[in-house]
Design an enzyme around this catalytic site. Structure first.
Site, PDB file in Angstrom:
ATOM      1  N   LEU A   1      32.459  25.931   8.528  1.00 15.76           N
ATOM      2  CA  LEU A   1      31.917  27.183   9.047  1.00 15.76           C
ATOM      3  C   LEU A   1      32.322  28.343   8.146  1.00 15.76           C
ATOM      4  CD1 LEU A   1      31.816  25.391  11.686  1.00 15.76           C
ATOM      5  CD2 LEU A   1      32.238  27.495  12.946  1.00 15.76           C
ATOM      6  N   GLY A   2      31.414  29.282   8.008  1.00 15.67           N
ATOM      7  CA  GLY A   2      31.713  30.532   7.322  1.00 15.67           C
ATOM      8  C   GLY A   2      30.703  31.560   7.791  1.00 15.67           C
TER       9      GLY A   2
ATOM     10  N   CYS B   1      37.971  24.605   1.982  1.00 14.92           N
ATOM     11  CA  CYS B   1      38.328  25.648   2.945  1.00 14.92           C
ATOM     12  C   CYS B   1      39.771  26.104   2.781  1.00 14.92           C
ATOM     13  CB  CYS B   1      38.051  25.186   4.372  1.00 14.92           C
ATOM     14  SG  CYS B   1      36.331  24.684   4.641  1.00 14.92           S
TER      15      CYS B   1
ATOM     16  N   GLY C   1      36.286  33.001   5.197  1.00 12.87           N
ATOM     17  CA  GLY C   1      36.762  31.691   4.785  1.00 12.87           C
ATOM     18  C   GLY C   1      37.012  31.581   3.293  1.00 12.87           C
TER      19      GLY C   1
END
Length: 219
Positions: free
Chosen positions: A153-154, A183, A67
């Site tokens: 999320l990552g 992001c 990401g």
């Protein structure tokens, strides 16, 4: 096992996750770490410097997750599932789906409807109607029009074992998100539960998210 770490240093926590992942074997129990961090921008392995618009004195830390850039700060529940995917019998795509499902169900407990957007991992809400149940239109998914990101999320997977994870915005200072393209998306709005009118605290949100993640990953 779910471990609540409280407020911890970001870089030290990443190092602890890496060390745990490298040292574990096929018998090591999975763990889920719940914590929050002091203000920090974290840049993914392929992150582009131009997505950091104005760091405002906040540290920018290069990390090995996937990401682009995101922000962590007080009032955000950060969950780090340390999961052996091979033992669980799933692949990365399913893992990400389950992470998102845990967030969606946590939001549901607060009456909020979260949404997935194709090609943009994380969870989003419709800012004008966060409690409604209508599905996102094609235009909303394409342009993020009227949407706010509430969870990012990552992830990192090494030898089929995960670390890094997901961050849920509960009640935080959102101004630092204005210093980045969250992001990697210019102009993407970021929101937390407090801005949606949901009154809850970090401990409650952490417990619900931890329980939700355990339900997804503990056989």
């Amino acid at each position: 096992m779910v471990r609540r770490l409280g407020r911890v240093d970001y870089a030290a926590t990443v190092e602890a996750m890496r060390a745990f992942t490298e040292a574990r074997d096929e018998t090591t129990p999975d763990e889920i770490w719940l914590c929050e961090h002091a203000p920090v921008y974290t840049q993914g392995v392929a992150g582009k410097a131009e997505h950091v618009l104005d760091a405002r004195g906040i540290p920018v830390v290069q990390t090995n997750r996937g990401g682009q850039v995101t922000y962590h700060g007080p009032g955000q529940v950060v969950a780090y599932p340390l999961i052996d995917l091979r033992r669980l019998g799933i692949f990365v795509k399913e893992y990400v789906f389950r992470l998102e499902t845990a967030v969606l169900r946590t939001l549901e407990r607060h009456g909020v409807t979260g949404h997935r957007v194709r090609g943009a991992p994380g969870i989003y809400v419709r800012l004008a109607d966060p409690f409604g149940h209508a599905r996102l239109s094609e235009e909303e998914q394409r342009s993020f029009a009227g949407l706010g990101k509430i969870a990012a999320l990552g992830v990192k997977v090494s030898q089929h074992r995960t670390y890094h994870g997901v961050a849920l915005n509960v009640a935080m200072d959102l101004a630092p998100f204005e210093g980045i393209n969250p992001c990697g998306y210019a102009g993407l709005a970021t929101v937390d539960l407090a801005r949606l009118g949901v009154s809850t605290d970090w401990d409650t949100a952490a417990r619900l998210l931890g329980d939700g993640l355990a339900a997804q990953f503990v056989p």
